[in-house]
Design a protein around this motif. Structure first.
Motif, short mmCIF file in Angstrom:
data_model
loop_
_atom_site.label_atom_id
_atom_site.label_comp_id
_atom_site.label_asym_id
_atom_site.label_seq_id
_atom_site.Cartn_x
_atom_site.Cartn_y
_atom_site.Cartn_z
N SER A 1 16.66 8.15 -2.07
CA SER A 1 15.47 9.00 -1.98
C SER A 1 15.23 9.49 -0.55
O SER A 1 14.63 10.53 -0.35
N SER B 1 9.96 16.85 1.25
CA SER B 1 8.62 17.04 1.82
C SER B 1 8.47 16.41 3.20
O SER B 1 7.90 17.04 4.10
N LEU C 1 0.80 -1.22 0.00
CA LEU C 1 0.00 0.00 0.00
C LEU C 1 0.84 1.29 0.00
O LEU C 1 0.61 2.17 -0.83
N PRO C 2 1.85 1.43 0.88
CA PRO C 2 2.59 2.69 0.91
C PRO C 2 3.32 3.03 -0.39
O PRO C 2 3.65 4.19 -0.62
N LEU C 3 3.57 2.03 -1.25
CA LEU C 3 4.22 2.28 -2.54
C LEU C 3 3.50 3.37 -3.32
O LEU C 3 4.12 4.14 -4.04
N PHE C 4 2.18 3.38 -3.22
CA PHE C 4 1.38 4.26 -4.07
C PHE C 4 1.09 5.60 -3.42
O PHE C 4 0.38 6.41 -3.99
N ILE C 5 1.59 5.80 -2.22
CA ILE C 5 1.33 7.06 -1.54
C ILE C 5 2.54 7.97 -1.75
O ILE C 5 3.64 7.63 -1.34
N PRO C 6 2.35 9.12 -2.39
CA PRO C 6 3.47 10.02 -2.63
C PRO C 6 4.10 10.50 -1.31
O PRO C 6 3.42 10.57 -0.29
N PHE C 7 5.40 10.84 -1.36
CA PHE C 7 6.14 11.26 -0.18
C PHE C 7 5.43 12.39 0.58
O PHE C 7 5.35 12.38 1.80
N LEU C 8 4.93 13.37 -0.17
CA LEU C 8 4.29 14.52 0.45
C LEU C 8 3.10 14.09 1.30
O LEU C 8 2.90 14.58 2.42
N ILE C 9 2.31 13.14 0.78
CA ILE C 9 1.12 12.69 1.49
C ILE C 9 1.52 11.82 2.68
O ILE C 9 0.88 11.85 3.73
N GLN D 1 9.49 3.47 2.57
CA GLN D 1 10.52 2.78 1.79
C GLN D 1 10.48 1.25 1.88
O GLN D 1 10.93 0.59 0.95
N HIS E 1 2.24 14.35 5.35
CA HIS E 1 1.02 14.90 5.96
C HIS E 1 0.34 13.86 6.85
O HIS E 1 -0.07 14.16 7.97
N SER E 2 0.24 12.62 6.33
CA SER E 2 -0.46 11.59 7.10
C SER E 2 0.26 11.30 8.41
O SER E 2 -0.38 11.10 9.44
N TRP F 1 8.25 3.65 6.72
CA TRP F 1 6.90 3.34 6.23
C TRP F 1 6.83 3.47 4.71
O TRP F 1 6.26 2.64 4.03
#
Lengths: 267, 287
Positions: free
Chosen positions: B223, B229, B113-121, B167, B124-125, B165
């Motif tokens: 990365s 971010s 799941l975390p693969l698809f969440i951009p770093f910025l989000i 990486q 924030h999360s 989380w």
């Protein structure tokens, strides 16, 4: 024996579930929270207020969504336009210095990108394209080349060259053979490449932050501003909006899911 | 090669033809290459050049200033990145190793799941989740009854949690792919001789897939070092990660020399890893 296994599995599932899903659930709940004061574990009042605000008349979100989409679509078109010939040549033809070129196209992923964006912003400032959509589009495009060139190269490698050669043997021109045989067979890979580029541009923050500021406000920049200003609901609404396309596209693209490609998303 | 006309040529000629570089094909690569040269290589080279130019002319003045102002942040950045990297390694080896032996589709889906969440989000999360009165503490307070729990955001803990989380899924995905390409017979032979699963992972799966493991580690480390971010959103006010210093140096001080010196230092931190990655990837592609 099986019971011990089941209990271990249950514990693993709860731990992994909490760790992986927890932060996302928090963000989703915040996007629907109208009132949420500590120490309540759930919001005192739930509702669509902030979603309605985001899509309302005086909302900045819709404007930012429009800017983000426009930039992403232009980046996709430009990336495909330069990557299709490049990918074809790198996959099929004996291009001199091929190895060096593939290394060059990978470099943005092998080194931190921030210093390049910082310097790019000063170059763009001199060229009067800092703070413009053109500048941001160019910044997104250069990062996208990693995905688009590598994916199109891999795609053209997977289409058998012998099909095109057979057509040429029967008197078809090389160009016509490319457009009627190789290109249609490469379409799934090209769509995958387009989606990676699209998502990367949609989620891109660092380059936009340096090159677009203060005039170009894409969704990620707006989300960052809201989150830094402790406007948790507004930021969470945008965060959810940005996450949905990634999840949907990636579910569709399972087949093309090469870890290296998705990795850079939204740096 | 694509111009080959099998009927008209003998095999010898074909080989000659393949070996001869096709300079016309350069034209096809040229547009993409030109974009990369103008938009990536030129800024890259000029960032190195700008790091050497200061008020005193050409020299290392920017680097001296960067080291004297930011040496704490440099140590902090490397320490945080290495700590995160160790945790990423342990987590991804455990999950990939487990999934190599046990088919468990739910876990296989969940960890990605975390693969698809951009770093910025992710930033924030985690800000929402780990803050002193954040979602996690609210849940824990409800379960345990403890009212005031310390927040994990805005400090090194939050940074490490966020990086790990984001990486670990990439590392797991790459490693699992490599683990699965190793044949069962080799592992079964070891297990027949009394080898445990843990031992099989550590002494068979890991050594055989070490190039992939290295690539996974390089990508995640680079990365982490370069991410802006996450440290902006969940980092402490001081010390901060180097990307934040670079960004502040430009936005608050308009000091491009020191910002670029910090940039070059961040290149130097990853240069050996980047070299490994680039040579490995081009070898893999068989070019």
């Amino acid at each position: 024996m099986w019971r011990r296994g089941m209990i271990t599995r249950l514990i693993v599932l709860v731990v992994v579930g909490f760790v992986v899903i927890g932060p996302l659930v928090g963000t989703v709940i915040w996007s629907f929270a109208v009132k949420w004061y500590w120490p309540n574990p759930l919001p005192q009042e739930l509702g669509l207020k902030y979603w309605a605000n985001a899509f309302g008349k005086r909302s900045q979100v819709l404007g930012a969504l429009g800017v983000s989409m426009a930039i992403a679509l232009i980046v996709v078109a430009a990336a495909l336009l330069v990557s299709i010939p490049a990918g074809y040549a790198l996959a099929r033809l004996n291009v001199p210095w091929k190895k060096a070129m593939l290394v060059l196209f990978l470099m943005p992923q092998a080194f931190p990108q921030l210093p390049v964006f910082i310097t790019m912003s000063s170059i763009f400032y001199r060229l009067n394209i800092a703070g413009t959509v053109v500048g941001v589009t160019l910044a997104h495009l250069v990062v996208s080349l990693v995905y688009s060139v590598w994916i199109t190269t891999a795609t053209f490698k997977s289409v058998p060259a012998i099909l095109e050669d057979a057509a040429v043997n029967l008197g078809c021109t090389r160009l016509k053979a490319f457009f009627t045989i190789t290109l249609p067979l490469a379409i799934p890979g090209l769509i995958a490449s387009a989606i990676f580029v699209f998502l990367n541009s949609l989620d891109e923050f660092t380059g936009t932050f340096f090159i677009g500021s203060p005039y170009v406000r894409t969704l990620p920049v707006l989300m960052y501003t809201a989150s830094m200003g402790y406007n948790m609901q507004a930021a969470s609404v945008i965060a959810v909006m940005l996450t949905i396309p990634s999840l949907v596209f990636m579910a569709v693209l399972e087949k093309f899911l090469k870890a290296e490609y998705i990795h850079g998303l939204g740096v | 090669m694509a111009g080959a006309h099998p009927q008209a040529q003998t095999e010898d000629q074909l080989v000659v033809r393949q070996d001869r570089p096709n300079y016309a094909a350069l034209l096809l690569v040229l547009p993409a290459l030109a974009l990369l040269a103008v938009l990536y290589l030129y800024p890259l080279v000029s960032s190195i050049w700008m790091s050497l130019v200061s008020g005193e002319g050409l020299g290392l003045a920017n680097y001296r200033k960067a080291f004297s102002l930011y040496w704490v942040d440099m140590v902090y950045t490397v320490a945080i990145a290495i700590l995160s990297q160790v945790l990423v390694f342990v987590t991804s080896v455990s999950i990939a190793g487990y999934l190599r032996f046990e088919k468990w589709p739910l876990l296989n889906l969940l960890y990605r799941l975390p693969l698809f969440i951009p770093f910025l989000i992710v930033g924030h999360s985690m800000r929402v989740f780990l803050a002193p009165h954040g979602v996690m503490n609210m849940m824990i307070s409800r379960v345990t009854g403890i009212r005031e729990l310390p927040g994990l955001a805005f400090g090194w803990e939050g940074l490490v949690i966020s990086y790990v989380w984001k990486q670990f899924p990439l590392a797991t995905l790459l490693m699992l792919g490599a683990f699965e390409s190793i044949s069962d017979s080799m592992i079964e032979a070891a297990q027949n001789l009394g080898c445990s699963r843990t031992r099989a992972i550590l002494s068979i799966l890991l050594p055989i897939s070490s190039p992939t493991v290295m690539v996974a580690m390089v990508l995640t480390f680079v990365s982490t070092i370069g991410c802006l971010s996450i440290p902006l959103l969940v980092g402490a006010a001081k010390p901060v990660m180097l990307p934040v210093d670079m960004s502040f140096r430009v936005t608050y001080f308009n000091d491009w020399g020191v910002a670029n010196a910090l940039g070059v230092i961040s290149y130097l931190i990853v240069v050996a890893l980047a070299y490994y990655y680039l040579t490995h990837m081009t070898r893999e592609e068989g070019v």
